[in-house]
Write a protein that holds these residues in place. Structure first.
Motif, PDB file in Angstrom:
ATOM      1  N   GLY A 179      85.231  79.948  -4.409  1.00  0.00           N
ATOM      2  CA  GLY A 179      84.154  80.916  -4.554  1.00  0.00           C
ATOM      3  C   GLY A 179      83.936  81.295  -6.001  1.00  0.00           C
ATOM      4  O   GLY A 179      82.951  81.974  -6.324  1.00  0.00           O
ATOM      5  N   ALA A 180      84.871  80.868  -6.893  1.00  0.00           N
ATOM      6  CA  ALA A 180      84.774  81.257  -8.302  1.00  0.00           C
ATOM      7  C   ALA A 180      84.789  80.080  -9.265  1.00  0.00           C
ATOM      8  O   ALA A 180      84.288  80.192 -10.386  1.00  0.00           O
ATOM      9  CB  ALA A 180      85.917  82.213  -8.656  1.00  0.00           C
ATOM     10  N   GLU A 198      77.961  83.448   1.522  1.00  0.00           N
ATOM     11  CA  GLU A 198      78.196  82.920   0.174  1.00  0.00           C
ATOM     12  C   GLU A 198      78.465  84.039  -0.830  1.00  0.00           C
ATOM     13  O   GLU A 198      79.387  83.966  -1.638  1.00  0.00           O
ATOM     14  CB  GLU A 198      76.994  82.086  -0.266  1.00  0.00           C
ATOM     15  CG  GLU A 198      77.202  81.412  -1.615  1.00  0.00           C
ATOM     16  CD  GLU A 198      76.077  80.470  -1.990  1.00  0.00           C
ATOM     17  OE1 GLU A 198      75.958  80.144  -3.180  1.00  0.00           O
ATOM     18  OE2 GLU A 198      75.303  80.074  -1.080  1.00  0.00           O
ATOM     19  N   LYS A 199      77.669  85.104  -0.779  1.00  0.00           N
ATOM     20  CA  LYS A 199      77.852  86.207  -1.720  1.00  0.00           C
ATOM     21  C   LYS A 199      79.189  86.911  -1.485  1.00  0.00           C
ATOM     22  O   LYS A 199      79.885  87.279  -2.438  1.00  0.00           O
ATOM     23  CB  LYS A 199      76.697  87.202  -1.595  1.00  0.00           C
ATOM     24  CG  LYS A 199      75.362  86.670  -2.100  1.00  0.00           C
ATOM     25  CD  LYS A 199      74.275  87.741  -1.987  1.00  0.00           C
ATOM     26  CE  LYS A 199      72.940  87.210  -2.503  1.00  0.00           C
ATOM     27  NZ  LYS A 199      71.866  88.262  -2.375  1.00  0.00           N
ATOM     28  N   ARG A 231      82.049  84.878  -2.914  1.00  0.00           N
ATOM     29  CA  ARG A 231      82.105  85.003  -4.379  1.00  0.00           C
ATOM     30  C   ARG A 231      82.713  86.338  -4.789  1.00  0.00           C
ATOM     31  O   ARG A 231      83.534  86.414  -5.714  1.00  0.00           O
ATOM     32  CB  ARG A 231      80.711  84.830  -4.983  1.00  0.00           C
ATOM     33  CG  ARG A 231      80.154  83.414  -4.829  1.00  0.00           C
ATOM     34  CD  ARG A 231      78.873  83.227  -5.645  1.00  0.00           C
ATOM     35  NE  ARG A 231      78.275  81.917  -5.393  1.00  0.00           N
ATOM     36  CZ  ARG A 231      78.699  80.783  -5.956  1.00  0.00           C
ATOM     37  NH1 ARG A 231      79.723  80.813  -6.803  1.00  0.00           N
ATOM     38  NH2 ARG A 231      78.110  79.641  -5.675  1.00  0.00           N
ATOM     39  N   ARG A 232      82.311  87.415  -4.101  1.00  0.00           N
ATOM     40  CA  ARG A 232      82.877  88.727  -4.434  1.00  0.00           C
ATOM     41  C   ARG A 232      84.377  88.772  -4.147  1.00  0.00           C
ATOM     42  O   ARG A 232      85.158  89.343  -4.915  1.00  0.00           O
ATOM     43  CB  ARG A 232      82.156  89.830  -3.646  1.00  0.00           C
ATOM     44  CG  ARG A 232      80.748  90.123  -4.134  1.00  0.00           C
ATOM     45  CD  ARG A 232      80.270  91.481  -3.635  1.00  0.00           C
ATOM     46  NE  ARG A 232      80.210  91.550  -2.184  1.00  0.00           N
ATOM     47  CZ  ARG A 232      79.135  91.245  -1.463  1.00  0.00           C
ATOM     48  NH1 ARG A 232      78.011  90.856  -2.066  1.00  0.00           N
ATOM     49  NH2 ARG A 232      79.159  91.332  -0.146  1.00  0.00           N
TER      50      ARG A 232
END
Length: 455
Positions: free
Chosen positions: A250-251, A352-353, A356-357
């Motif tokens: 995710g990063a 998806e968001k 990432r968080r």
């Protein structure tokens, strides 16, 4: 189903057929020191149900639960928060009791879930196609090696393993390679800020079928895989990338974006708890459509029925239960269906968001831990790059420090001496993992304890 025991005559006939002198010969591959020669010492031959329950409860009280300690263990199994809704959904009867969807007409829900799961894994890994899951990450790693050998049509038999590959994954590959003609070229990791990619590339030659690397690697380091991919492809070899922490993707850039041909890994971080080591979840994906038919396991596909309505089927199922054994791509390609469902539900809830968080929060806390631990006298942080896991050097045997801190309800990390018992140069290394479940108070607890123990 009735239990039908064998007679001595039955056993003798079976042993004669397979050419074994006795039953003990069937266990010749098990080290002698691991075999029992009689009843387990101290264990009664029989006991009442109530006595057994009481005894097991006493034993369970010796465990230190992950939720009851400052927890920094990782090395391929990570403590993440799993929303309660995940467990609620996977325990619905239509999911909990479902097995392999042999009959698509009555398994559309399971098939659709697996189809969505495949899509999520493919996007996470930066690949075109993913299968419907594997047994676990380590066996998925071997399956990728075997697949590369099939693609090479047996003309290339050298398998180059990165020294920074998880040693348990490397051991699985070596164990399975005993039954094939694959030659395993392996090395030990060095405690340095960056992996020895130049040394790895130098071991690739014209006989190499594949190169296996881990990303992030066993010491938590994150490196650019593109030069390794280019070197492998120049020699006609495939690049296999192992990922044991899917939250990291995710990063950081996906392996598929950096030239990986096959990406495999462990999916436990999402939806699946630690659970004393299992059951876990193997992930498997490829970047090229031309390699799809060489993939192990099962592949769910979307189609339309006779009325033109959307439907799902098992498009490929090249396992030995479905086709001739000699044509099967695998015989250990168990689809961890319920764990795959948990992974998919958790991933869907995050989106998806959200992923990432979650990844950024993991990295933020890890950065805080690195900053705080670097101030502890006697502690040296090894990594220049990391996601949520990094290596520190203690200047003394890390195993002793881990045991001392465990007595204080601090699970400080995984000692490299435990992972690499034959390499004394790694004995003072400690692998520390930090996730969103780690608090800043936990980090301070670890740092303060290390200051006391190392003084």
């Amino acid at each position: 189903m009735r239990y039908l025991p064998l007679t001595e005559a039955d056993r003798s006939a079976m042993l004669e057929t397979i050419g074994a002198p006795d039953v003990d010969a069937l266990f010749s591959d098990v080290p002698e020191e691991a075999r029992l020669t009689g009843p387990i010492e101290g264990l009664p031959m029989h006991a009442s149900e109530m006595a057994v329950e009481k005894h097991m409860r006493r034993l369970s009280k010796k465990n230190l639960a992950a939720s009851d300690a400052a927890f920094f263990l990782g090395a391929g199994a990570y403590k993440h928060h799993v929303p309660a809704s995940v467990d609620h959904i996977i325990q619905r009867g239509e999911f909990l009791t479902a097995y392999t969807p042999y009959q698509p007409e009555i398994a559309q829900g399971t098939l659709q879930m697996l189809f969505e799961f495949q899509t999520q894994v493919a996007r996470l890994y930066g690949c075109h196609v993913a299968n419907a899951s594997m047994y676990d990450g380590s066996t998925a790693c071997w399956e990728a090696v075997a697949m590369a050998s099939r693609i090479a049509r047996g003309k290339k038999r050298k398998v180059v393993l990165s020294g920074a590959l998880h040693p348990h994954y490397a051991e699985v590959v070596k164990t399975m390679a005993k039954f094939t003609e694959d030659e395993i070229a392996h090395a030990s990791p060095a405690l340095q800020a960056q992996p020895d990619n130049d040394g790895l590339i130098a071991r690739i030659d014209d006989d190499t079928s594949c190169v296996v690397v881990q990303y992030p690697d066993i010491l938590g380091r994150v490196t650019d895989l593109q030069p390794i991919a280019d070197a492998a492809h120049e020699k006609g070899a495939l690049l296999i990338v192992v990922n044991t922490e899917p939250v990291a993707l995710g990063a950081i850039k996906s392996p598929g974006e950096m030239g990986a041909d096959i990406v495999v890994g462990e999916g436990q971080s999402l939806g699946v708890g630690l659970q004393f080591g299992g059951p876990y979840l193997g992930l498997f994906a490829v970047t090229s459509q031309k390699h799809v038919r060489q993939m192990p396991g099962r592949l769910c596909g979307e189609t339309v029925d006779a009325e033109g309505k959307r439907g799902f089927v098992l498009t490929l199922s090249t396992r030995e239960q479905h086709i001739r054994r000699e044509k099967a791509t695998s015989n250990i390609c168990t689809n961890s269906g319920l764990c795959a469902l948990a992974f998919s539900v958790h991933m869907t809830l995050l989106g998806e968001k959200g992923l990432r968080r979650l990844a950024l929060e993991n990295h933020r806390l890890a950065c805080h831990a690195v900053e705080r631990l670097s101030k502890v006298p006697g502690v040296t942080v090894l990594n220049d790059s990391f996601f949520n896991e990094f290596t520190i050097r203690l200047g003394t045997d890390a195993r002793k420090v881990v045991r001392t801190l465990a007595e204080r309800d601090i699970l400080a990390g995984v000692s490299l001496g435990r992972l690499f018992p034959d390499n004394a140069d790694l004995a003072d290394g400690l692998l520390v993992a930090v996730t969103e479940t780690t608090t800043e108070e936990d980090i301070e607890t670890l740092a303060s304890a290390l200051e006391e123990v190392l003084s």
